[in-house]
Design a protein around this motif. Structure first.
Motif, PDB file in Angstrom:
ATOM      1  N   LEU A   1      59.036 151.343  23.466  1.00 18.75           N
ATOM      2  CA  LEU A   1      60.240 150.900  24.161  1.00 18.75           C
ATOM      3  C   LEU A   1      61.507 151.496  23.566  1.00 18.75           C
ATOM      4  CD1 LEU A   1      59.298 147.119  24.528  1.00 18.75           C
ATOM      5  CD2 LEU A   1      58.890 148.968  26.153  1.00 18.75           C
ATOM      6  N   MET A   2      61.396 152.102  22.387  1.00 17.23           N
ATOM      7  CA  MET A   2      62.570 152.645  21.703  1.00 17.23           C
ATOM      8  C   MET A   2      62.580 154.165  21.638  1.00 17.23           C
ATOM      9  SD  MET A   2      64.694 150.296  20.831  1.00 17.23           S
ATOM     10  CE  MET A   2      65.661 150.813  19.419  1.00 17.23           C
ATOM     11  N   THR A   3      61.677 154.818  22.354  1.00 16.01           N
ATOM     12  CA  THR A   3      61.627 156.265  22.286  1.00 16.01           C
ATOM     13  C   THR A   3      61.658 156.892  23.670  1.00 16.01           C
ATOM     14  OG1 THR A   3      60.282 158.179  21.630  1.00 16.01           O
ATOM     15  CG2 THR A   3      59.112 156.127  22.045  1.00 16.01           C
ATOM     16  N   SER A   4      62.427 157.950  23.812  1.00 17.72           N
ATOM     17  CA  SER A   4      62.523 158.637  25.100  1.00 17.72           C
ATOM     18  C   SER A   4      61.216 159.344  25.450  1.00 17.72           C
ATOM     19  CB  SER A   4      63.673 159.647  25.065  1.00 17.72           C
ATOM     20  OG  SER A   4      63.501 160.567  24.004  1.00 17.72           O
ATOM     21  N   LYS A   5      60.371 159.610  24.474  1.00 14.82           N
ATOM     22  CA  LYS A   5      59.107 160.311  24.737  1.00 14.82           C
ATOM     23  C   LYS A   5      58.175 159.511  25.640  1.00 14.82           C
ATOM     24  CE  LYS A   5      58.945 162.981  20.428  1.00 14.82           C
ATOM     25  NZ  LYS A   5      58.180 163.230  19.181  1.00 14.82           N
ATOM     26  N   SER A   6      58.354 158.197  25.654  1.00 17.91           N
ATOM     27  CA  SER A   6      57.457 157.334  26.431  1.00 17.91           C
ATOM     28  C   SER A   6      57.847 157.233  27.896  1.00 17.91           C
ATOM     29  CB  SER A   6      57.447 155.922  25.831  1.00 17.91           C
ATOM     30  OG  SER A   6      58.729 155.315  26.008  1.00 17.91           O
ATOM     31  N   GLY A   7      59.064 157.642  28.231  1.00 22.29           N
ATOM     32  CA  GLY A   7      59.562 157.483  29.600  1.00 22.29           C
ATOM     33  C   GLY A   7      60.158 156.123  29.877  1.00 22.29           C
ATOM     34  N   VAL A   8      60.103 155.207  28.914  1.00 24.36           N
ATOM     35  CA  VAL A   8      60.618 153.850  29.121  1.00 24.36           C
ATOM     36  C   VAL A   8      62.128 153.865  29.360  1.00 24.36           C
ATOM     37  CG1 VAL A   8      61.019 151.619  28.012  1.00 24.36           C
ATOM     38  CG2 VAL A   8      58.762 152.689  27.877  1.00 24.36           C
ATOM     39  N   LEU A   9      62.836 154.719  28.663  1.00 26.99           N
ATOM     40  CA  LEU A   9      64.299 154.722  28.801  1.00 26.99           C
ATOM     41  C   LEU A   9      64.742 155.210  30.173  1.00 26.99           C
ATOM     42  CD1 LEU A   9      65.372 155.905  25.239  1.00 26.99           C
ATOM     43  CD2 LEU A   9      65.098 153.579  26.124  1.00 26.99           C
ATOM     44  N   ASP A  10      63.931 156.019  30.830  1.00 32.07           N
ATOM     45  CA  ASP A  10      64.217 156.386  32.218  1.00 32.07           C
ATOM     46  C   ASP A  10      64.151 155.152  33.114  1.00 32.07           C
ATOM     47  OD1 ASP A  10      64.501 159.057  31.532  1.00 32.07           O
ATOM     48  OD2 ASP A  10      62.439 159.587  32.051  1.00 32.07           O
ATOM     49  N   ILE A  11      63.187 154.295  32.846  1.00 32.15           N
ATOM     50  CA  ILE A  11      63.051 153.047  33.599  1.00 32.15           C
ATOM     51  C   ILE A  11      64.246 152.141  33.325  1.00 32.15           C
ATOM     52  CG2 ILE A  11      61.664 150.936  33.822  1.00 32.15           C
ATOM     53  CD1 ILE A  11      59.195 152.678  33.178  1.00 32.15           C
ATOM     54  N   VAL A  12      64.643 152.063  32.065  1.00 35.52           N
ATOM     55  CA  VAL A  12      65.804 151.246  31.695  1.00 35.52           C
ATOM     56  C   VAL A  12      67.048 151.731  32.423  1.00 35.52           C
ATOM     57  CG1 VAL A  12      67.335 150.595  29.798  1.00 35.52           C
ATOM     58  CG2 VAL A  12      64.858 150.613  29.451  1.00 35.52           C
ATOM     59  N   LEU A  13      67.269 153.030  32.437  1.00 37.64           N
ATOM     60  CA  LEU A  13      68.441 153.584  33.111  1.00 37.64           C
ATOM     61  C   LEU A  13      68.425 153.256  34.602  1.00 37.64           C
ATOM     62  CD1 LEU A  13      70.999 155.318  32.998  1.00 37.64           C
ATOM     63  CD2 LEU A  13      69.548 157.331  33.338  1.00 37.64           C
ATOM     64  N   ASP A  14      67.264 153.361  35.210  1.00 42.55           N
ATOM     65  CA  ASP A  14      67.140 153.032  36.631  1.00 42.55           C
ATOM     66  C   ASP A  14      67.465 151.565  36.886  1.00 42.55           C
ATOM     67  OD1 ASP A  14      66.208 153.712  39.408  1.00 42.55           O
ATOM     68  OD2 ASP A  14      64.698 152.212  38.923  1.00 42.55           O
ATOM     69  N   MET A  15      66.999 150.680  36.021  1.00 36.86           N
ATOM     70  CA  MET A  15      67.291 149.252  36.172  1.00 36.86           C
ATOM     71  C   MET A  15      68.772 148.967  35.948  1.00 36.86           C
ATOM     72  SD  MET A  15      63.972 147.518  34.305  1.00 36.86           S
ATOM     73  CE  MET A  15      64.388 145.831  34.799  1.00 36.86           C
ATOM     74  N   MET A  16      69.370 149.659  34.997  1.00 38.22           N
ATOM     75  CA  MET A  16      70.790 149.450  34.731  1.00 38.22           C
ATOM     76  C   MET A  16      71.652 149.879  35.926  1.00 38.22           C
ATOM     77  SD  MET A  16      71.056 150.664  30.726  1.00 38.22           S
ATOM     78  CE  MET A  16      72.814 150.986  30.866  1.00 38.22           C
ATOM     79  N   ARG A  17      71.233 150.908  36.617  1.00 33.03           N
ATOM     80  CA  ARG A  17      71.999 151.420  37.752  1.00 33.03           C
ATOM     81  C   ARG A  17      71.822 150.571  38.991  1.00 33.03           C
ATOM     82  NH1 ARG A  17      70.458 157.853  37.015  1.00 33.03           N
ATOM     83  NH2 ARG A  17      72.185 158.408  35.628  1.00 33.03           N
ATOM     84  N   SER A  18      70.750 149.790  39.029  1.00 35.70           N
ATOM     85  CA  SER A  18      70.478 148.968  40.219  1.00 35.70           C
ATOM     86  C   SER A  18      71.305 147.710  40.185  1.00 35.70           C
ATOM     87  CB  SER A  18      68.992 148.623  40.285  1.00 35.70           C
ATOM     88  OG  SER A  18      68.627 147.773  39.208  1.00 35.70           O
ATOM     89  N   LYS A  19      71.547 147.136  41.365  1.00 39.82           N
ATOM     90  CA  LYS A  19      72.337 145.905  41.463  1.00 39.82           C
ATOM     91  C   LYS A  19      71.538 144.719  40.961  1.00 39.82           C
ATOM     92  CE  LYS A  19      75.902 147.847  43.418  1.00 39.82           C
ATOM     93  NZ  LYS A  19      77.216 147.947  42.747  1.00 39.82           N
TER      94      LYS A  19
END
Length: 289
Positions: free
Chosen positions: A271-289
């Motif tokens: 959950l703390m590394t960009s290598k896992s792809g998790v941060l892409d999911i976090v960014l998508d959730m942050m951008r959503s309403k």
């Protein structure tokens, strides 16, 4: 030979690669992988928010081009409230990821429970740090879109706590000046009644009482009303803060302002590394309403 084949297959099962477009995401991070994480960027400035300069500070990272319409990101590291597991340096990959996406980022250090923190000190640290962030954002004209908190594990607890409760938990100054857009919990420990289950290490320095204080309704997010949207991300293979923690919080709050995602095959440390792809999911959730 059979033992060799078995060992190789066991290794493959622990490290999962997922192709996403042109990127290959790797899951299966362990504690030792996490402990090696660090930022590749130098901070623009360091700000102190308390007298203890060893623990009361924020590092500020500023992108090449500032977009005031983007919220500032404040990263609150985990570590089971224990300085032994560090956390500040290990938040560096999250810092780098959001800096690369054009966000102003603060990395927040606070006093761990085993070195004088816990209730109320750690909570005061977070509150004072966010007041400092708000002041810097205003003075430097870095963002006019509020603060997005991103906390991991025990830091997830602190991030969601910071976005919850009223004058019983926070000062009037805090509630007036700290504008939290959203709180993101990565493998967050949201019910302090489960703190010792998630982090047995806290028994070494007073257990849940040291973390929660005498009145858990003031410190445990699952018992507090959230003032801002809460977005939770958990790994399906997280043995410290499993998905059931987010599910229980979502049911308890029963609010349209709470959402969560479970990432297949992800561990607590993925959950703390960009290598896992998790941060892409976090960014998508942050951008959503």
């Amino acid at each position: 030979m059979n033992r060799l084949i078995f060992t190789f297959l066991a290794f493959l099962s622990s490290v999962v690669s997922v192709n996403a477009g042109d990127e290959t995401y790797v899951k299966g991070a362990r504690l030792d992988d996490y402990m090696r994480l660090q930022s590749k960027n130098s901070p623009h400035a360091r700000y102190y928010y308390g007298e203890d300069k060893g623990n009361n500070f924020l590092d500020l990272y500023v992108p090449a081009e500032i977009d005031e319409k983007k919220s500032a990101v404040v990263v609150i590291h985990g570590g089971c409230w224990d300085s032994e597991y560090e956390g500040f340096a290990q938040a560096g990959d999250v810092v780098d990821y959001f800096l690369g996406k054009g966000y102003v980022v603060f990395n927040l250090e606070y006093t761990a429970a085993d070195i004088g923190g816990g209730y109320p000190k750690t909570y005061d640290d977070v509150s004072n740090a966010l007041l400092k962030v708000s002041s810097v954002l205003e003075d430097k004209k870095l963002s006019n879109s509020g603060i997005s908190l991103i906390g991991h594990s025990a830091g997830g607890h602190l991030a969601v706590w910071a976005a919850s409760g009223g004058t019983e938990s926070h000062t009037e100054e805090y509630l007036e000046k700290v504008k939290i857009k959203q709180a993101v919990g990565l493998g967050a420990i949201l019910d302090l009644g489960l703190a010792e289950e998630a982090c047995p290490n806290i028994a070494r320095f007073g257990g849940v009482g040291r973390i929660a204080g005498a009145n858990m309704a003031l410190t445990s997010p699952i018992l507090m009303g959230n003032n801002s949207p809460v977005k939770l991300v958990n790994g399906s293979k997280d043995s410290i803060a499993p998905p059931k923690y987010a599910e229980a919080y979502s049911r308890k709050r029963n609010s349209g302002s709470v959402s969560y995602r479970v990432v297949p095959d992800a561990t607590h440390y993925d959950l703390m590394t960009s290598k896992s792809g998790v941060l892409d999911i976090v960014l998508d959730m942050m951008r959503s309403k």
